[in-house]
Structures are given as structure tokens and as C-alpha cells.
Motif scaffolding. Sequence first.
Motif, PDB file in Angstrom:
ATOM      1  N   ALA A  21      55.475  58.459  71.100  1.00 33.07           N
ATOM      2  CA  ALA A  21      54.371  59.301  70.649  1.00 33.07           C
ATOM      3  C   ALA A  21      54.703  60.069  69.374  1.00 33.07           C
ATOM      4  N   TYR A  22      55.993  60.350  69.164  1.00 35.82           N
ATOM      5  CA  TYR A  22      56.448  61.128  67.992  1.00 35.82           C
ATOM      6  C   TYR A  22      57.600  60.375  67.318  1.00 35.82           C
ATOM      7  N   PRO A  23      57.316  59.214  66.716  1.00 35.43           N
ATOM      8  CA  PRO A  23      58.384  58.335  66.230  1.00 35.43           C
ATOM      9  C   PRO A  23      59.076  58.784  64.947  1.00 35.43           C
ATOM     10  N   PHE A  24      58.499  59.774  64.250  1.00 34.48           N
ATOM     11  CA  PHE A  24      59.116  60.217  62.996  1.00 34.48           C
ATOM     12  C   PHE A  24      60.123  61.305  63.346  1.00 34.48           C
ATOM     13  N   ALA A  25      61.409  60.980  63.212  1.00 34.58           N
ATOM     14  CA  ALA A  25      62.474  61.841  63.720  1.00 34.58           C
ATOM     15  C   ALA A  25      63.469  62.206  62.631  1.00 34.58           C
ATOM     16  N   THR A  26      64.445  63.027  63.005  1.00 31.40           N
ATOM     17  CA  THR A  26      65.491  63.440  62.076  1.00 31.40           C
ATOM     18  C   THR A  26      66.821  62.852  62.524  1.00 31.40           C
TER      19      THR A  26
END
Length: 196
Positions: A21-26
Amino acid sequence: MYSNKDYVSNDKAKLIEIIKAYPFATLFSIHNDEPIATHLPFIVDSSKNEIHSHIALHNKQADSLIHQPVLVVFQGDSSYISPSWYEKQDTVPTWNYVAVHVSGVAQKLNPLELKDSLQQLLFEHEPPTSTYTYDVVDPAYFDRLQSAILGFKLSLSKMEGIIKMSQDHSRERRERIIEHLEEMGSPVAEWMKKER
């Protein structure tokens, strides 16, 4: 990852759904004895129990990434929680949030794995009505671009999840918080309902 035991989630399926759901990560690692981070999109490969992404080769983090311990932080919805919403205001503000940490040793994707990873990224994020596919790109151009990036993968064997949704407060207080979050249009209200 530090957290109150009331907020920790060890439900692997739920954690994977949060990553999706939140694939843009650090991505965090160490380069020349200094911490370094890059923000990247990740893909989950549940059949292989791993996540994968790619990073530009001119990014100095790519120089020391492979075979090194890394940490990937997926940050979900969050919201400030005001004590003014409580039945009694004898406490302090807090923040409700969702996060998943994946840690392990980064492994390089081979060229075929990298191509598959890039195609999966398109498949998951291009709108259903989109006419864009790799087939419309000149293969020579695509090969040049692919030679400028480093694909990598990371096992999902070490995941930690936090779903902090005021679980340690009374039902009455949680309902008050949900009411205020709904008035604000915050998606955290739905998270709180799920974690009742």
C-alpha cells in the motif's frame, strides 16, 4: 525499531499489505562510515519472500550497497493526535502512525531479474487505461538506461511493524479521536477502526 508492545505487529501478511500500500520507501545504509539514505519504490515478490528495487549507479549509495546490511523503512498514514480531543486533557499530544521496517543484506539482481522488476513496477503503477508498455521503448534505449541502474533485492525474513493507533487508550477516548480524524478527512481514522 522501538515501540510499546501494544503497537507491535508480527502479522506477516498484514505487514506485506502495508508495504504494497505504501511502496515508496527509504533505503538506509552505511557508505564510507556515514549513514546514507535514498527514497525508492519497492516491489514485493511474495513467492520469493523478498522485496526489490533499483538505484541509479551514479548515486554514491550504490557503490557500497551490495552484500551490506541495509534498512528499508515503509511509512504509512500518520496523524497528530491532540489531547484537546480527549474527555480529559491531563496528558500530552502524540502521533498515530503505521510503519514497517525490513532489514537484511542487499543482493544484486541479475539482468533478467532487473528487467522483470522494472516491468512489475510498471504493471503495479501504470493506470489500467494506460497504453504504455516496454514494447513501445526502443530496446537499445532501454538497455542504456538499464546499464545505468543497480537492481537489488532484500529478503523479507526480518520485518518489524508498528501500527500505533491509540490502542492503549480507553474505547471512549479512541472513539473521540476517530471522530476528530474523520472530520479532518484523515485516513488514520480507518486505521483506528481496524485496530479497535
